[in-house]
Structures are given as C-alpha cells and as structure tokens.
Design a protein around this motif. Structure first.
Motif, PDB file in Angstrom:
ATOM      1  N   SER A 125       0.865  -1.182   0.000  1.00  0.00           N
ATOM      2  CA  SER A 125       0.000   0.000   0.000  1.00  0.00           C
ATOM      3  C   SER A 125       0.894   1.223   0.000  1.00  0.00           C
ATOM      4  CB  SER A 125      -0.891   0.006   1.239  1.00  0.00           C
ATOM      5  OG  SER A 125      -1.720  -1.112   1.254  1.00  0.00           O
ATOM      6  N   HIS A 126       0.543   2.198  -0.801  1.00  0.00           N
ATOM      7  CA  HIS A 126       1.340   3.413  -0.918  1.00  0.00           C
ATOM      8  C   HIS A 126       0.578   4.576  -0.294  1.00  0.00           C
ATOM      9  CE1 HIS A 126       3.901   1.186  -3.673  1.00  0.00           C
ATOM     10  NE2 HIS A 126       2.792   0.759  -4.235  1.00  0.00           N
ATOM     11  N   PHE A 127       1.182   5.191   0.705  1.00  0.00           N
ATOM     12  CA  PHE A 127       0.567   6.320   1.394  1.00  0.00           C
ATOM     13  C   PHE A 127       1.437   7.554   1.228  1.00  0.00           C
ATOM     14  CE2 PHE A 127      -0.777   2.540   3.770  1.00  0.00           C
ATOM     15  CZ  PHE A 127      -2.148   2.664   3.639  1.00  0.00           C
ATOM     16  N   VAL A 128       0.813   8.725   1.274  1.00  0.00           N
ATOM     17  CA  VAL A 128       1.545   9.983   1.198  1.00  0.00           C
ATOM     18  C   VAL A 128       1.214  10.825   2.424  1.00  0.00           C
ATOM     19  CG1 VAL A 128       1.746  10.021  -1.309  1.00  0.00           C
ATOM     20  CG2 VAL A 128      -0.267  11.005  -0.245  1.00  0.00           C
ATOM     21  N   PHE A 129       2.134  11.712   2.765  1.00  0.00           N
ATOM     22  CA  PHE A 129       1.991  12.600   3.921  1.00  0.00           C
ATOM     23  C   PHE A 129       1.638  11.821   5.188  1.00  0.00           C
ATOM     24  CE2 PHE A 129       1.123  15.357   0.232  1.00  0.00           C
ATOM     25  CZ  PHE A 129       2.223  16.173   0.355  1.00  0.00           C
ATOM     26  N   TRP A 130       2.486  10.846   5.527  1.00  0.00           N
ATOM     27  CA  TRP A 130       2.409  10.031   6.740  1.00  0.00           C
ATOM     28  C   TRP A 130       1.134   9.193   6.815  1.00  0.00           C
ATOM     29  CZ3 TRP A 130       3.258  15.294   6.690  1.00  0.00           C
ATOM     30  CH2 TRP A 130       4.592  15.677   6.807  1.00  0.00           C
ATOM     31  N   GLY A 131       0.385   9.116   5.765  1.00  0.00           N
ATOM     32  CA  GLY A 131      -0.843   8.327   5.765  1.00  0.00           C
ATOM     33  C   GLY A 131      -1.993   8.981   6.491  1.00  0.00           C
ATOM     34  N   ILE A 132      -1.880  10.275   6.781  1.00  0.00           N
ATOM     35  CA  ILE A 132      -2.920  10.974   7.527  1.00  0.00           C
ATOM     36  C   ILE A 132      -4.217  10.990   6.719  1.00  0.00           C
ATOM     37  CG2 ILE A 132      -3.630  13.202   8.477  1.00  0.00           C
ATOM     38  CD1 ILE A 132      -0.665  13.719   9.089  1.00  0.00           C
ATOM     39  N   GLY A 133      -5.276  10.473   7.311  1.00  0.00           N
ATOM     40  CA  GLY A 133      -6.588  10.470   6.676  1.00  0.00           C
ATOM     41  C   GLY A 133      -6.719   9.501   5.520  1.00  0.00           C
ATOM     42  N   GLN A 134      -5.765   8.587   5.353  1.00  0.00           N
ATOM     43  CA  GLN A 134      -5.806   7.636   4.245  1.00  0.00           C
ATOM     44  C   GLN A 134      -5.999   6.235   4.790  1.00  0.00           C
ATOM     45  OE1 GLN A 134      -2.316   8.214   1.731  1.00  0.00           O
ATOM     46  NE2 GLN A 134      -2.171  10.268   2.559  1.00  0.00           N
ATOM     47  N   GLU A 135      -6.614   5.411   4.010  1.00  0.00           N
ATOM     48  CA  GLU A 135      -6.752   4.013   4.383  1.00  0.00           C
ATOM     49  C   GLU A 135      -6.751   3.154   3.130  1.00  0.00           C
ATOM     50  OE1 GLU A 135     -11.477   3.275   4.800  1.00  0.00           O
ATOM     51  OE2 GLU A 135     -10.510   4.248   6.487  1.00  0.00           O
ATOM     52  N   LYS A 136      -6.357   1.926   3.313  1.00  0.00           N
ATOM     53  CA  LYS A 136      -6.353   0.949   2.223  1.00  0.00           C
ATOM     54  C   LYS A 136      -7.181  -0.224   2.705  1.00  0.00           C
ATOM     55  CE  LYS A 136      -4.763  -1.531  -1.287  1.00  0.00           C
ATOM     56  NZ  LYS A 136      -4.720  -1.260  -2.661  1.00  0.00           N
TER      57      LYS A 136
END
Length: 96
Positions: free
Chosen positions: A39-50
C-alpha cells in the motif's frame, strides 16, 4: 565525519521494522502467503486508508491470517522523504 555518523545513526534509529498479524485460524496456517502487496501512502498516511478484502482472495477456502509489515526499506523511504511517501507491505494467508 562525526556529523555524518550522527546523521546516519538518527536515520537508522527512525527507520524501524514492525509486523502486525491477525490470525483467524491457527490450525490450518501456511507459511507461504496466498497474496502479497504494498500500500502506498503519502503525507504520513494521515486520513488515508487501504481496504483489503481477503474473502475475495481466499474464496471458499477461508482466511487463515492477515499480516501487515513495515520493513527497514519502507521505513527508510519514509524517513528519507520526511513522510511524504510511506509504503506498507501486507500479506493474506488462506487456509490449506
């Protein structure tokens, strides 16, 4: 030279490994994952989910366990980009 050593130690101390494993059935566990990915996250993964759907991968065989893994290389990418890019590996294990 001392400055380079201090920076190297700081970078290596911030790039740690971690693994989280959720086991549903330990009796029919296999050591080879059925499906692996990143899984690729940007900006520390803030507010993102996979969201993963292991039922779609395993089908009628059933799910044995799900694992997420933060390797040294993933941590190094995150540290070198100051959290702008933060990858995370995962694996899905199906019953035998």
């Amino acid at each position: 030279m001392k400055k380079l050593f201090a920076i190297s130690v700081l970078v290596l101390s911030l790039a740690a490994c971690s693994t989280q494993k959720f086991e549903l059935d330990t009796t029919s566990h296999t050591s080879i994952p059925t499906y692996e990915g990143t899984s690729h996250f940007v900006f520390w993964g803030i507010g993102q989910e996979k969201q993963l759907y292991p039922v779609e991968v395993c089908g009628t065989r059933g799910i044995s366990s799900v694992e997420t893994h933060d390797s040294f290389l993933n941590g190094l990418f995150s540290v070198l980009t100051w959290g702008i890019y933060s990858p995370r590996d995962y694996a899905i294990y199906c019953k035998n």
